[in-house]
Design an enzyme around this catalytic site. Structure first.
Site, PDB file in Angstrom:
ATOM      1  N   LYS A 118     -12.581  55.758  27.926  1.00 43.92           N
ATOM      2  CA  LYS A 118     -13.507  55.337  29.250  1.00 43.92           C
ATOM      3  C   LYS A 118     -13.449  53.652  29.092  1.00 43.92           C
ATOM      4  CE  LYS A 118     -15.565  59.560  30.368  1.00 43.92           C
ATOM      5  NZ  LYS A 118     -16.791  60.316  30.392  1.00 43.92           N
ATOM      6  N   LYS A 214      -5.487  65.462  32.094  1.00 45.40           N
ATOM      7  CA  LYS A 214      -6.345  66.522  32.450  1.00 45.40           C
ATOM      8  C   LYS A 214      -6.972  66.453  33.629  1.00 45.40           C
ATOM      9  CE  LYS A 214     -10.556  64.566  30.355  1.00 45.40           C
ATOM     10  NZ  LYS A 214     -11.670  64.457  29.546  1.00 45.40           N
ATOM     11  N   LYS A 217     -13.086  64.440  36.998  1.00 49.11           N
ATOM     12  CA  LYS A 217     -13.901  64.191  38.103  1.00 49.11           C
ATOM     13  C   LYS A 217     -13.585  62.811  38.669  1.00 49.11           C
ATOM     14  CE  LYS A 217     -17.992  66.250  36.306  1.00 49.11           C
ATOM     15  NZ  LYS A 217     -19.431  66.003  35.433  1.00 49.11           N
TER      16      LYS A 217
HETATM   17  P1  AMP Z   1     -17.981  66.462  31.981  1.00 49.39           P
HETATM   18  O1  AMP Z   1     -17.715  66.491  33.170  1.00 49.39           O
HETATM   19  O2  AMP Z   1     -17.292  65.486  31.035  1.00 49.39           O
HETATM   20  O3  AMP Z   1     -19.656  66.351  31.697  1.00 49.39           O
HETATM   21  O4  AMP Z   1     -17.664  67.937  31.242  1.00 49.39           O
HETATM   22  C1  AMP Z   1     -18.418  69.042  31.172  1.00 49.39           C
HETATM   23  C2  AMP Z   1     -17.609  70.102  30.671  1.00 49.39           C
HETATM   24  O5  AMP Z   1     -16.533  70.528  31.111  1.00 49.39           O
HETATM   25  C3  AMP Z   1     -17.544  69.702  29.183  1.00 49.39           C
HETATM   26  O6  AMP Z   1     -17.477  70.916  28.164  1.00 49.39           O
HETATM   27  C4  AMP Z   1     -15.786  69.607  29.170  1.00 49.39           C
HETATM   28  O7  AMP Z   1     -15.392  69.590  27.917  1.00 49.39           O
HETATM   29  C5  AMP Z   1     -15.376  70.475  30.487  1.00 49.39           C
HETATM   30  N1  AMP Z   1     -14.138  69.916  30.998  1.00 49.39           N
HETATM   31  C6  AMP Z   1     -14.012  68.708  31.507  1.00 49.39           C
HETATM   32  N2  AMP Z   1     -12.884  68.691  32.223  1.00 49.39           N
HETATM   33  C7  AMP Z   1     -12.115  69.643  31.736  1.00 49.39           C
HETATM   34  C8  AMP Z   1     -10.895  70.148  31.800  1.00 49.39           C
HETATM   35  N3  AMP Z   1      -9.996  69.487  32.603  1.00 49.39           N
HETATM   36  N4  AMP Z   1     -10.453  71.420  31.262  1.00 49.39           N
HETATM   37  C9  AMP Z   1     -11.503  72.008  30.539  1.00 49.39           C
HETATM   38  N5  AMP Z   1     -12.664  71.717  30.633  1.00 49.39           N
HETATM   39  C10 AMP Z   1     -13.076  70.538  30.884  1.00 49.39           C
END
Ligand code: AMP
Ligand code: TRP
Length: 351
Positions: A118, A214, A217
Protein backbone atom coordinates in the site's frame (compact mmCIF):
# COMPACT_ATOMS: atom_id res chain seq x y z
CA UNK A 1 -23.41 -22.10 21.47
CA UNK A 2 -19.99 -22.05 23.08
CA UNK A 3 -19.71 -18.64 24.74
CA UNK A 4 -15.97 -19.07 25.36
CA UNK A 5 -15.46 -18.92 21.63
CA UNK A 6 -15.93 -15.54 20.09
CA UNK A 7 -15.64 -14.47 16.49
CA UNK A 8 -14.57 -10.95 15.53
CA UNK A 9 -14.01 -9.60 12.03
CA UNK A 10 -14.08 -6.36 10.12
CA UNK A 11 -14.35 -4.89 6.65
CA UNK A 12 -13.05 -1.47 5.70
CA UNK A 13 -15.58 1.03 4.37
CA UNK A 14 -13.52 1.95 1.34
CA UNK A 15 -16.14 1.46 -1.41
CA UNK A 16 -16.49 -1.08 -4.24
CA UNK A 17 -17.41 -4.08 -2.07
CA UNK A 18 -16.76 -7.03 -4.34
CA UNK A 19 -17.16 -10.76 -4.76
CA UNK A 20 -13.82 -11.39 -2.97
CA UNK A 21 -15.05 -9.52 0.11
CA UNK A 22 -18.26 -11.54 -0.02
CA UNK A 23 -16.85 -15.03 -0.60
CA UNK A 24 -13.64 -14.57 1.42
CA UNK A 25 -15.28 -12.81 4.35
CA UNK A 26 -18.91 -11.64 4.61
CA UNK A 27 -20.59 -14.88 3.45
CA UNK A 28 -18.51 -16.77 6.00
CA UNK A 29 -19.38 -14.25 8.74
CA UNK A 30 -23.03 -15.17 8.23
CA UNK A 31 -22.28 -18.91 8.31
CA UNK A 32 -20.56 -18.69 11.71
CA UNK A 33 -23.58 -17.20 13.47
CA UNK A 34 -24.99 -20.52 14.68
CA UNK A 35 -21.76 -21.76 16.25
CA UNK A 36 -20.21 -18.61 17.73
CA UNK A 37 -20.97 -15.41 19.51
CA UNK A 38 -20.05 -12.95 16.71
CA UNK A 39 -18.95 -9.32 16.54
CA UNK A 40 -18.79 -7.76 13.07
CA UNK A 41 -17.24 -4.34 12.78
CA UNK A 42 -17.14 -1.71 10.05
CA UNK A 43 -13.52 -0.64 10.56
CA UNK A 44 -13.84 3.04 9.69
CA UNK A 45 -10.66 4.05 11.56
CA UNK A 46 -8.70 1.71 9.29
CA UNK A 47 -10.34 3.30 6.26
CA UNK A 48 -8.73 6.70 6.85
CA UNK A 49 -5.15 5.35 6.96
CA UNK A 50 -4.39 6.30 3.33
CA UNK A 51 -4.34 9.90 2.12
CA UNK A 52 -7.77 11.59 2.15
CA UNK A 53 -7.71 11.89 -1.63
CA UNK A 54 -7.59 8.10 -1.70
CA UNK A 55 -10.43 7.46 0.74
CA UNK A 56 -12.65 10.05 -0.84
CA UNK A 57 -13.52 12.47 1.95
CA UNK A 58 -16.16 12.73 4.66
CA UNK A 59 -19.42 12.19 2.76
CA UNK A 60 -18.02 9.23 0.88
CA UNK A 61 -16.74 7.71 4.14
CA UNK A 62 -20.18 7.99 5.78
CA UNK A 63 -21.82 6.50 2.69
CA UNK A 64 -19.34 3.62 2.61
CA UNK A 65 -19.82 2.89 6.33
CA UNK A 66 -23.56 2.52 5.70
CA UNK A 67 -22.91 0.42 2.60
CA UNK A 68 -20.72 -2.12 4.43
CA UNK A 69 -23.34 -2.31 7.19
CA UNK A 70 -25.99 -2.93 4.54
CA UNK A 71 -23.85 -5.71 3.04
CA UNK A 72 -23.57 -7.39 6.44
CA UNK A 73 -27.33 -7.28 6.93
CA UNK A 74 -28.12 -8.28 3.33
CA UNK A 75 -25.81 -11.30 3.66
CA UNK A 76 -27.96 -12.48 6.55
CA UNK A 77 -26.06 -11.31 9.63
CA UNK A 78 -28.57 -10.82 12.44
CA UNK A 79 -27.66 -7.66 14.41
CA UNK A 80 -30.03 -8.58 17.23
CA UNK A 81 -28.41 -11.95 17.98
CA UNK A 82 -24.88 -10.70 17.30
CA UNK A 83 -23.14 -7.32 17.30
CA UNK A 84 -22.77 -5.09 14.22
CA UNK A 85 -21.17 -1.67 14.74
CA UNK A 86 -18.59 0.80 13.45
CA UNK A 87 -15.19 0.99 15.11
CA UNK A 88 -14.98 4.75 15.74
CA UNK A 89 -18.02 4.63 18.05
CA UNK A 90 -16.13 2.52 20.60
CA UNK A 91 -13.15 4.44 21.99
CA UNK A 92 -11.51 1.29 23.37
CA UNK A 93 -10.17 0.45 19.89
CA UNK A 94 -7.99 3.57 19.80
CA UNK A 95 -7.02 3.25 23.47
CA UNK A 96 -5.92 -0.36 23.25
CA UNK A 97 -4.16 0.35 19.94
CA UNK A 98 -1.97 2.88 21.75
CA UNK A 99 -0.96 0.32 24.35
CA UNK A 100 -0.20 -2.09 21.50
CA UNK A 101 1.87 0.57 19.72
CA UNK A 102 4.11 0.25 22.74
CA UNK A 103 4.10 -3.57 22.81
CA UNK A 104 4.55 -4.20 19.08
CA UNK A 105 8.04 -3.82 17.57
CA UNK A 106 9.23 -1.83 14.55
CA UNK A 107 10.88 -4.97 13.26
CA UNK A 108 7.52 -6.76 13.23
CA UNK A 109 5.71 -4.00 11.36
CA UNK A 110 8.55 -3.69 8.87
CA UNK A 111 7.75 -7.21 7.71
CA UNK A 112 4.08 -6.50 6.90
CA UNK A 113 3.56 -7.09 3.20
CA UNK A 114 0.29 -5.16 3.06
CA UNK A 115 2.08 -2.00 4.24
CA UNK A 116 4.78 -2.47 1.62
CA UNK A 117 2.16 -2.90 -1.11
CA UNK A 118 0.00 0.00 0.00
CA UNK A 119 2.83 2.43 0.71
CA UNK A 120 4.44 1.61 -2.63
CA UNK A 121 7.64 3.41 -3.59
CA UNK A 122 6.90 6.63 -1.74
CA UNK A 123 7.19 5.18 1.76
CA UNK A 124 8.34 8.46 3.33
CA UNK A 125 4.98 9.92 2.43
CA UNK A 126 2.83 7.08 3.87
CA UNK A 127 0.80 7.98 6.98
CA UNK A 128 1.90 6.78 10.39
CA UNK A 129 -1.61 5.29 10.62
CA UNK A 130 -1.00 3.08 7.58
CA UNK A 131 2.16 1.78 9.22
CA UNK A 132 0.55 1.18 12.63
CA UNK A 133 -2.59 -0.29 11.03
CA UNK A 134 -1.86 -3.90 12.13
CA UNK A 135 -1.58 -2.79 15.78
CA UNK A 136 -5.07 -1.28 15.55
CA UNK A 137 -6.30 -4.50 13.98
CA UNK A 138 -4.84 -6.48 16.90
CA UNK A 139 -6.65 -4.10 19.27
CA UNK A 140 -9.95 -4.68 17.42
CA UNK A 141 -9.66 -8.40 17.93
CA UNK A 142 -8.23 -8.54 21.44
CA UNK A 143 -10.50 -5.85 22.89
CA UNK A 144 -13.19 -8.56 22.75
CA UNK A 145 -10.90 -11.52 23.55
CA UNK A 146 -11.93 -12.95 20.18
CA UNK A 147 -10.73 -16.51 19.68
CA UNK A 148 -11.48 -16.81 15.96
CA UNK A 149 -11.19 -14.36 13.08
CA UNK A 150 -12.66 -15.20 9.66
CA UNK A 151 -10.73 -13.34 6.94
CA UNK A 152 -9.42 -13.78 3.42
CA UNK A 153 -5.95 -15.17 2.82
CA UNK A 154 -4.42 -11.66 2.51
CA UNK A 155 -4.98 -11.03 6.24
CA UNK A 156 -3.08 -14.06 7.51
CA UNK A 157 0.06 -12.14 8.37
CA UNK A 158 -1.93 -9.58 10.39
CA UNK A 159 -3.51 -12.33 12.49
CA UNK A 160 -0.06 -13.80 13.14
CA UNK A 161 1.06 -10.37 14.32
CA UNK A 162 -2.01 -10.21 16.59
CA UNK A 163 -0.87 -13.45 18.21
CA UNK A 164 2.65 -12.07 18.64
CA UNK A 165 1.29 -8.94 20.31
CA UNK A 166 -0.97 -10.98 22.62
CA UNK A 167 1.93 -13.26 23.54
CA UNK A 168 4.32 -10.39 24.25
CA UNK A 169 1.71 -8.53 26.33
CA UNK A 170 1.01 -11.73 28.30
CA UNK A 171 4.74 -12.26 28.90
CA UNK A 172 5.69 -8.66 29.63
CA UNK A 173 2.86 -8.24 32.12
CA UNK A 174 2.71 -11.80 33.44
CA UNK A 175 3.27 -10.77 37.06
CA UNK A 176 0.75 -7.97 36.97
CA UNK A 177 -1.82 -10.19 35.26
CA UNK A 178 -1.42 -12.75 38.04
CA UNK A 179 -1.35 -10.11 40.82
CA UNK A 180 -4.61 -8.65 39.54
CA UNK A 181 -6.17 -12.11 39.25
CA UNK A 182 -6.79 -11.54 35.54
CA UNK A 183 -5.16 -14.64 34.05
CA UNK A 184 -7.46 -16.56 31.76
CA UNK A 185 -7.06 -20.03 30.32
CA UNK A 186 -4.40 -22.62 31.01
CA UNK A 187 -1.35 -20.48 30.33
CA UNK A 188 -2.57 -17.75 32.66
CA UNK A 189 -2.26 -15.14 29.92
CA UNK A 190 -4.73 -12.28 29.67
CA UNK A 191 -5.20 -12.19 25.89
CA UNK A 192 -6.02 -15.31 23.84
CA UNK A 193 -3.87 -16.47 20.94
CA UNK A 194 -6.45 -15.89 18.23
CA UNK A 195 -6.91 -18.37 15.40
CA UNK A 196 -7.54 -17.22 11.84
CA UNK A 197 -10.41 -18.90 9.98
CA UNK A 198 -9.17 -18.85 6.40
CA UNK A 199 -10.13 -21.36 3.81
CA UNK A 200 -12.57 -22.75 1.35
CA UNK A 201 -12.36 -22.44 -2.41
CA UNK A 202 -12.47 -18.61 -2.37
CA UNK A 203 -10.03 -17.52 0.34
CA UNK A 204 -8.27 -15.54 -2.38
CA UNK A 205 -10.48 -14.47 -5.28
CA UNK A 206 -8.41 -13.18 -8.18
CA UNK A 207 -9.01 -10.36 -10.66
CA UNK A 208 -11.19 -11.37 -13.61
CA UNK A 209 -8.69 -9.64 -15.92
CA UNK A 210 -5.46 -11.09 -14.49
CA UNK A 211 -5.31 -14.35 -12.55
CA UNK A 212 -2.09 -13.32 -10.83
CA UNK A 213 -3.60 -10.29 -9.04
CA UNK A 214 -6.19 -10.48 -6.28
CA UNK A 215 -9.62 -8.98 -6.86
CA UNK A 216 -9.42 -5.60 -5.19
CA UNK A 217 -11.50 -2.52 -4.41
CA UNK A 218 -8.80 -0.28 -5.78
CA UNK A 219 -8.18 -1.92 -9.18
CA UNK A 220 -8.76 0.87 -11.71
CA UNK A 221 -10.53 -1.57 -14.05
CA UNK A 222 -14.13 -2.17 -12.99
CA UNK A 223 -14.09 -5.26 -15.24
CA UNK A 224 -11.58 -6.84 -12.85
CA UNK A 225 -14.19 -7.30 -10.13
CA UNK A 226 -17.84 -8.11 -9.57
CA UNK A 227 -19.25 -5.48 -7.24
CA UNK A 228 -21.97 -6.59 -4.83
CA UNK A 229 -24.22 -3.87 -6.22
CA UNK A 230 -23.69 -4.79 -9.90
CA UNK A 231 -26.93 -5.61 -11.73
CA UNK A 232 -27.49 -8.88 -13.60
CA UNK A 233 -26.32 -7.44 -16.92
CA UNK A 234 -23.04 -6.19 -15.44
CA UNK A 235 -22.40 -9.52 -13.69
CA UNK A 236 -23.07 -11.40 -16.93
CA UNK A 237 -20.87 -9.21 -19.08
CA UNK A 238 -17.97 -9.22 -16.60
CA UNK A 239 -18.01 -13.02 -16.37
CA UNK A 240 -18.28 -13.41 -20.16
CA UNK A 241 -15.33 -11.05 -20.61
CA UNK A 242 -13.27 -12.72 -17.86
CA UNK A 243 -9.84 -13.79 -19.05
CA UNK A 244 -9.43 -17.53 -19.71
CA UNK A 245 -7.04 -19.75 -21.64
CA UNK A 246 -7.79 -21.71 -24.81
CA UNK A 247 -7.81 -25.21 -23.23
CA UNK A 248 -11.02 -26.91 -22.10
CA UNK A 249 -11.57 -27.21 -18.33
CA UNK A 250 -9.59 -30.07 -16.78
CA UNK A 251 -11.35 -33.03 -15.15
CA UNK A 252 -8.99 -33.20 -12.15
CA UNK A 253 -7.78 -30.61 -9.62
CA UNK A 254 -4.19 -31.14 -10.73
CA UNK A 255 -5.10 -29.86 -14.18
CA UNK A 256 -5.75 -26.39 -12.72
CA UNK A 257 -2.07 -25.95 -11.84
CA UNK A 258 -0.50 -23.13 -13.83
CA UNK A 259 -3.94 -22.01 -15.03
CA UNK A 260 -4.79 -19.23 -12.54
CA UNK A 261 -7.75 -17.81 -14.47
CA UNK A 262 -9.40 -21.22 -14.80
CA UNK A 263 -8.71 -22.00 -11.16
CA UNK A 264 -10.22 -18.69 -10.08
CA UNK A 265 -13.49 -19.18 -11.98
CA UNK A 266 -13.81 -22.75 -10.72
CA UNK A 267 -13.17 -21.55 -7.15
CA UNK A 268 -15.81 -18.83 -7.50
CA UNK A 269 -18.34 -21.35 -8.79
CA UNK A 270 -17.52 -23.75 -5.95
CA UNK A 271 -17.85 -21.07 -3.26
CA UNK A 272 -21.11 -19.69 -4.66
CA UNK A 273 -22.64 -23.15 -4.92
CA UNK A 274 -21.36 -24.30 -1.53
CA UNK A 275 -19.36 -27.18 -3.04
CA UNK A 276 -15.69 -27.87 -3.77
CA UNK A 277 -13.53 -27.39 -6.85
CA UNK A 278 -13.48 -31.17 -7.42
CA UNK A 279 -17.25 -31.30 -7.67
CA UNK A 280 -17.30 -28.40 -10.11
CA UNK A 281 -14.72 -30.14 -12.28
CA UNK A 282 -16.68 -33.39 -12.09
CA UNK A 283 -19.61 -31.54 -13.68
CA UNK A 284 -17.86 -29.19 -16.10
CA UNK A 285 -14.41 -30.75 -16.69
CA UNK A 286 -13.67 -31.52 -20.32
CA UNK A 287 -16.14 -28.88 -21.48
CA UNK A 288 -15.53 -25.47 -23.05
CA UNK A 289 -15.26 -22.27 -21.04
CA UNK A 290 -18.25 -20.78 -22.82
CA UNK A 291 -20.57 -23.44 -21.38
CA UNK A 292 -19.06 -23.12 -17.93
CA UNK A 293 -19.23 -19.34 -18.02
CA UNK A 294 -22.93 -19.53 -18.92
CA UNK A 295 -23.56 -21.67 -15.84
CA UNK A 296 -21.45 -19.35 -13.69
CA UNK A 297 -23.42 -16.30 -14.86
CA UNK A 298 -26.68 -18.01 -13.92
CA UNK A 299 -25.38 -19.03 -10.49
CA UNK A 300 -23.80 -15.64 -9.72
CA UNK A 301 -26.93 -13.73 -10.68
CA UNK A 302 -29.09 -16.08 -8.60
CA UNK A 303 -26.88 -15.76 -5.50
CA UNK A 304 -25.75 -12.12 -5.72
CA UNK A 305 -28.88 -10.50 -7.16
CA UNK A 306 -30.93 -10.66 -3.94
CA UNK A 307 -27.98 -9.39 -1.86
CA UNK A 308 -27.38 -6.40 -4.14
CA UNK A 309 -31.10 -5.55 -4.15
CA UNK A 310 -31.34 -5.80 -0.38
CA UNK A 311 -28.24 -3.58 0.00
CA UNK A 312 -29.83 -0.94 -2.20
CA UNK A 313 -33.07 -1.12 -0.21
CA UNK A 314 -31.19 -0.79 3.09
CA UNK A 315 -28.94 2.14 2.12
CA UNK A 316 -32.05 4.05 1.05
CA UNK A 317 -32.97 4.17 4.76
CA UNK A 318 -29.85 5.52 6.50
CA UNK A 319 -31.84 6.18 9.69
CA UNK A 320 -32.37 2.45 10.15
CA UNK A 321 -28.72 1.60 9.45
CA UNK A 322 -27.50 4.25 11.88
CA UNK A 323 -29.82 2.89 14.58
CA UNK A 324 -28.41 -0.62 14.05
CA UNK A 325 -24.84 0.75 14.38
CA UNK A 326 -25.64 2.76 17.52
CA UNK A 327 -27.28 -0.20 19.19
CA UNK A 328 -24.35 -2.46 18.24
CA UNK A 329 -21.83 0.11 19.48
CA UNK A 330 -23.56 0.28 22.83
CA UNK A 331 -23.36 -3.49 23.26
CA UNK A 332 -19.75 -3.59 22.00
CA UNK A 333 -18.80 -0.82 24.43
CA UNK A 334 -20.14 -2.84 27.36
CA UNK A 335 -17.57 -5.56 26.56
CA UNK A 336 -14.76 -3.18 25.55
CA UNK A 337 -15.03 -1.08 28.69
CA UNK A 338 -14.41 -4.09 30.90
CA UNK A 339 -11.31 -4.99 28.88
CA UNK A 340 -9.97 -1.43 29.07
CA UNK A 341 -10.44 -1.26 32.84
CA UNK A 342 -8.54 -4.53 33.20
CA UNK A 343 -5.80 -3.46 30.78
CA UNK A 344 -5.34 -0.23 32.73
CA UNK A 345 -4.98 -2.21 35.96
CA UNK A 346 -2.49 -4.59 34.30
CA UNK A 347 -0.39 -1.76 32.83
CA UNK A 348 -0.57 0.27 36.05
CA UNK A 349 -2.54 3.29 34.85
CA UNK A 350 -4.40 4.86 37.79
CA UNK A 351 -8.14 5.07 37.18
P1 AMP B 1 -10.98 -5.17 3.06
O1 AMP B 1 -11.80 -4.75 1.94
O2 AMP B 1 -9.52 -5.04 2.80
O3 AMP B 1 -11.40 -4.58 4.37
O4 AMP B 1 -11.24 -6.72 3.21
C1 AMP B 1 -12.37 -7.24 3.88
C2 AMP B 1 -12.31 -8.75 3.93
O5 AMP B 1 -12.39 -9.29 2.62
C3 AMP B 1 -11.01 -9.30 4.53
O6 AMP B 1 -11.32 -10.45 5.32
C4 AMP B 1 -10.21 -9.69 3.32
O7 AMP B 1 -9.29 -10.73 3.59
C5 AMP B 1 -11.30 -10.18 2.38
N1 AMP B 1 -10.89 -10.05 0.99
C6 AMP B 1 -10.52 -8.91 0.34
N2 AMP B 1 -10.20 -9.16 -0.94
C7 AMP B 1 -10.34 -10.50 -1.11
C8 AMP B 1 -10.16 -11.39 -2.22
N3 AMP B 1 -9.76 -10.96 -3.41
N4 AMP B 1 -10.41 -12.71 -2.03
C9 AMP B 1 -10.82 -13.17 -0.82
N5 AMP B 1 -11.02 -12.40 0.26
C10 AMP B 1 -10.79 -11.07 0.13
N1 TRP C 1 -7.32 -5.39 7.85
C1 TRP C 1 -8.58 -6.00 7.47
C2 TRP C 1 -8.69 -5.93 5.95
O1 TRP C 1 -8.13 -5.11 5.29
C3 TRP C 1 -9.75 -5.30 8.10
C4 TRP C 1 -9.73 -5.43 9.58
C5 TRP C 1 -9.47 -4.45 10.48
C6 TRP C 1 -9.99 -6.63 10.32
N2 TRP C 1 -9.58 -4.94 11.75
C7 TRP C 1 -9.88 -6.26 11.70
C8 TRP C 1 -10.29 -7.93 9.96
C9 TRP C 1 -10.05 -7.20 12.70
C10 TRP C 1 -10.45 -8.87 10.98
C11 TRP C 1 -10.34 -8.51 12.33
O2 TRP C 1 -9.41 -6.70 5.40
Amino acid sequence: MNVQQRVFSGVQPTGNLHLGNYLGAIKRFAELQDSFDCIYCVVDMHAITPDMRVWGGPSELSRNIREVTAAYLAAGIDPTRHIVFNQSQVSGHAELAWVFNCVSRLGWLNRMTQFKEKAGKDRENASVGLYAYPNLMAADILLYHATHVPVGEDQKQHIELTRDIAQKFNNDFAESIAANGLGRGEEGGYFPLTEPLIGGPAARVMSLRDGSKKMSKSDPSDLSRINLTDDADAVASKIRKAKTDPEPLPTELDGLKGRPEAENLVGIYAALSGSGKEEVLANYGGGQFSTFKGALVELAVEKLGPIGNEMKRLVADPGHIDAVLRDGAERARAIADVTMRQVKDIVGFVR
